[in-house]
Design a protein around this motif. Structure first.
Motif, mmCIF file in Angstrom:
data_model
loop_
_atom_site.group_PDB
_atom_site.id
_atom_site.type_symbol
_atom_site.label_atom_id
_atom_site.label_comp_id
_atom_site.label_asym_id
_atom_site.label_seq_id
_atom_site.Cartn_x
_atom_site.Cartn_y
_atom_site.Cartn_z
ATOM 1 N N SER A 111 -6.542 -13.604 -8.095
ATOM 2 C CA SER A 111 -7.634 -13.603 -7.141
ATOM 3 C C SER A 111 -8.442 -12.747 -7.742
ATOM 4 C CB SER A 111 -7.329 -13.121 -6.030
ATOM 5 O OG SER A 111 -6.157 -12.141 -6.706
ATOM 6 N N GLN A 112 -9.619 -11.701 -7.783
ATOM 7 C CA GLN A 112 -10.420 -11.266 -8.002
ATOM 8 C C GLN A 112 -9.242 -9.746 -8.422
ATOM 9 O OE1 GLN A 112 -13.672 -10.983 -6.573
ATOM 10 N NE2 GLN A 112 -15.108 -12.316 -7.848
ATOM 11 N N ALA A 113 -10.311 -8.795 -9.501
ATOM 12 C CA ALA A 113 -9.254 -7.679 -9.983
ATOM 13 C C ALA A 113 -9.574 -7.106 -8.948
ATOM 14 C CB ALA A 113 -9.850 -7.251 -11.269
ATOM 15 N N LEU A 114 -8.855 -5.675 -8.348
ATOM 16 C CA LEU A 114 -9.316 -4.816 -6.903
ATOM 17 C C LEU A 114 -9.992 -4.171 -8.145
ATOM 18 C CD1 LEU A 114 -8.534 -3.468 -4.916
ATOM 19 C CD2 LEU A 114 -7.125 -2.484 -5.935
ATOM 20 N N VAL A 115 -11.164 -3.821 -6.951
ATOM 21 C CA VAL A 115 -12.698 -2.975 -7.945
ATOM 22 C C VAL A 115 -12.254 -1.985 -6.842
ATOM 23 C CG1 VAL A 115 -15.641 -2.142 -7.632
ATOM 24 C CG2 VAL A 115 -13.938 -4.963 -7.438
ATOM 25 N N THR A 116 -11.963 -0.817 -8.361
ATOM 26 C CA THR A 116 -12.088 0.692 -7.816
ATOM 27 C C THR A 116 -13.658 1.450 -7.665
ATOM 28 O OG1 THR A 116 -9.525 0.885 -8.245
ATOM 29 C CG2 THR A 116 -11.356 2.818 -7.707
ATOM 30 N N TYR A 117 -14.185 2.031 -7.034
ATOM 31 C CA TYR A 117 -15.702 2.870 -6.656
ATOM 32 C C TYR A 117 -14.963 4.350 -7.264
ATOM 33 C CZ TYR A 117 -17.643 -1.584 -5.725
ATOM 34 O OH TYR A 117 -17.839 -2.723 -5.084
ATOM 35 N N THR A 118 -15.309 5.260 -7.969
ATOM 36 C CA THR A 118 -15.494 6.696 -8.499
ATOM 37 C C THR A 118 -16.475 7.179 -8.620
ATOM 38 O OG1 THR A 118 -14.472 8.184 -10.294
ATOM 39 C CG2 THR A 118 -15.082 6.108 -10.936
ATOM 40 N N LYS A 170 -4.169 7.066 -0.931
ATOM 41 C CA LYS A 170 -4.084 5.634 -0.832
ATOM 42 C C LYS A 170 -3.983 3.918 -2.293
ATOM 43 C CE LYS A 170 -5.135 1.426 2.386
ATOM 44 N NZ LYS A 170 -6.501 1.025 3.076
ATOM 45 N N LYS A 171 -3.857 3.615 -2.644
ATOM 46 C CA LYS A 171 -3.188 2.783 -3.480
ATOM 47 C C LYS A 171 -2.993 1.714 -3.274
ATOM 48 C CE LYS A 171 -5.276 5.645 -6.905
ATOM 49 N NZ LYS A 171 -5.764 6.031 -7.826
ATOM 50 N N THR A 172 -3.412 0.548 -3.756
ATOM 51 C CA THR A 172 -2.079 -0.633 -3.204
ATOM 52 C C THR A 172 -2.501 -1.596 -4.841
ATOM 53 O OG1 THR A 172 -4.088 -0.795 -1.567
ATOM 54 C CG2 THR A 172 -3.095 -3.282 -2.755
ATOM 55 N N VAL A 173 -0.446 -1.836 -4.750
ATOM 56 C CA VAL A 173 0.156 -2.668 -5.632
ATOM 57 C C VAL A 173 -0.533 -4.062 -5.735
ATOM 58 C CG1 VAL A 173 1.725 -3.228 -6.900
ATOM 59 C CG2 VAL A 173 1.589 -0.863 -5.651
ATOM 60 N N LYS A 174 -0.813 -4.816 -6.916
ATOM 61 C CA LYS A 174 -1.523 -6.127 -6.612
ATOM 62 C C LYS A 174 0.014 -6.719 -7.163
ATOM 63 C CE LYS A 174 -5.734 -6.730 -4.306
ATOM 64 N NZ LYS A 174 -5.341 -7.891 -3.190
ATOM 65 N N SER A 175 0.316 -7.421 -6.509
ATOM 66 C CA SER A 175 1.915 -9.160 -7.398
ATOM 67 C C SER A 175 0.576 -9.458 -8.745
ATOM 68 C CB SER A 175 2.148 -9.688 -6.884
ATOM 69 O OG SER A 175 1.445 -10.983 -6.349
ATOM 70 N N GLU A 176 1.729 -10.037 -10.100
ATOM 71 C CA GLU A 176 0.747 -9.921 -10.891
ATOM 72 C C GLU A 176 -0.207 -11.862 -10.637
ATOM 73 O OE1 GLU A 176 2.907 -10.794 -14.168
ATOM 74 O OE2 GLU A 176 3.661 -8.555 -14.177
ATOM 75 N N THR A 177 0.958 -12.921 -9.943
ATOM 76 C CA THR A 177 0.414 -14.026 -9.215
ATOM 77 C C THR A 177 -0.106 -13.559 -8.565
ATOM 78 O OG1 THR A 177 1.859 -13.529 -7.736
ATOM 79 C CG2 THR A 177 3.142 -15.333 -9.939
ATOM 80 N N VAL A 202 0.846 -1.346 0.101
ATOM 81 C CA VAL A 202 0.282 0.198 -0.004
ATOM 82 C C VAL A 202 0.942 1.576 -0.068
ATOM 83 C CG1 VAL A 202 -1.158 1.363 0.990
ATOM 84 C CG2 VAL A 202 -2.022 -1.276 1.220
ATOM 85 N N TYR A 203 0.819 2.300 -0.403
ATOM 86 C CA TYR A 203 1.433 3.645 -0.595
ATOM 87 C C TYR A 203 0.011 4.665 -1.359
ATOM 88 C CZ TYR A 203 0.883 4.149 -5.841
ATOM 89 O OH TYR A 203 0.349 3.163 -7.470
ATOM 90 N N TYR A 204 0.706 5.903 -0.886
ATOM 91 C CA TYR A 204 0.149 6.879 -1.262
ATOM 92 C C TYR A 204 0.333 8.265 -1.767
ATOM 93 C CZ TYR A 204 -1.990 5.060 3.690
ATOM 94 O OH TYR A 204 -2.861 4.348 4.533
ATOM 95 N N THR A 205 -0.529 8.016 -2.733
ATOM 96 C CA THR A 205 -0.106 9.247 -3.905
ATOM 97 C C THR A 205 -1.015 10.699 -4.351
ATOM 98 O OG1 THR A 205 0.400 9.161 -5.877
ATOM 99 C CG2 THR A 205 -1.448 7.876 -5.646
ATOM 100 N N CYS A 206 -0.545 11.252 -5.362
ATOM 101 C CA CYS A 206 -1.463 12.272 -5.360
ATOM 102 C C CYS A 206 -2.088 12.675 -6.268
ATOM 103 C CB CYS A 206 -0.307 13.827 -5.353
ATOM 104 S SG CYS A 206 -1.437 15.545 -5.453
ATOM 105 N N THR A 207 -3.080 12.796 -6.524
ATOM 106 C CA THR A 207 -3.948 12.216 -8.045
ATOM 107 C C THR A 207 -3.233 13.392 -8.722
ATOM 108 O OG1 THR A 207 -5.825 14.172 -6.815
ATOM 109 C CG2 THR A 207 -5.887 12.062 -6.827
ATOM 110 N N MET A 208 -3.567 14.420 -8.215
ATOM 111 C CA MET A 208 -2.787 15.515 -9.189
ATOM 112 C C MET A 208 -0.457 15.193 -10.215
ATOM 113 S SD MET A 208 -4.712 17.517 -10.530
ATOM 114 C CE MET A 208 -3.898 18.574 -11.239
#
Length: 116
Positions: A83-90, A71-78, A44-50
């Protein structure tokens, strides 16, 4: 004479402030690079939208524009294959608003929808 002394002190104060600001910027850049190098899968890391190049390991403010980091989450390829893809709501009105769970947009109150 007093004017020259005051001007000298003022110039010294400004140059000291500028040097401190540059040192702080260098420290933030070092921390960003360190965080980027240490990122592991499913981290998990934190980033700026801009400024997506800004990546920190804790929440806070963007050092470039002062916006809140998200907050952003980096998923490994394996992990992504197993597992299911990370769902994001906007928000449809504010695409910069994202969440990992359904809810309401903090800006306009509309329901968040699944990001495609």
């Amino acid at each position: 004479m007093k004017t020259k002394i005051l001007m000298s002190l003022f110039a010294l104060a400004i140059s000291g402030t500028m040097a401190f600001a540059q040192d702080t910027t260098k420290l933030v850049k070092k921390e960003m690079m360190k965080t980027k190098m240490e990122m592991k899968s499913d981290s998990v890391y934190y980033t700026c939208t801009m400024h997506p190049e800004v990546r920190l390991d804790k929440p806070g403010k963007c050092p470039q524009c002062g916006m809140d980091l998200v907050k952003k989450t980096v998923k490994s390829e394996t992990g992504a294959k197993n597992s299911q893809a990370l769902v994001t709501y906007t928000c449809t009105m504010h695409p910069e608003v994202t969440s990992d769970k359904p809810g309401k947009c903090p800006k306009c109150g509309m329901d968040l929808v699944v990001k495609k």
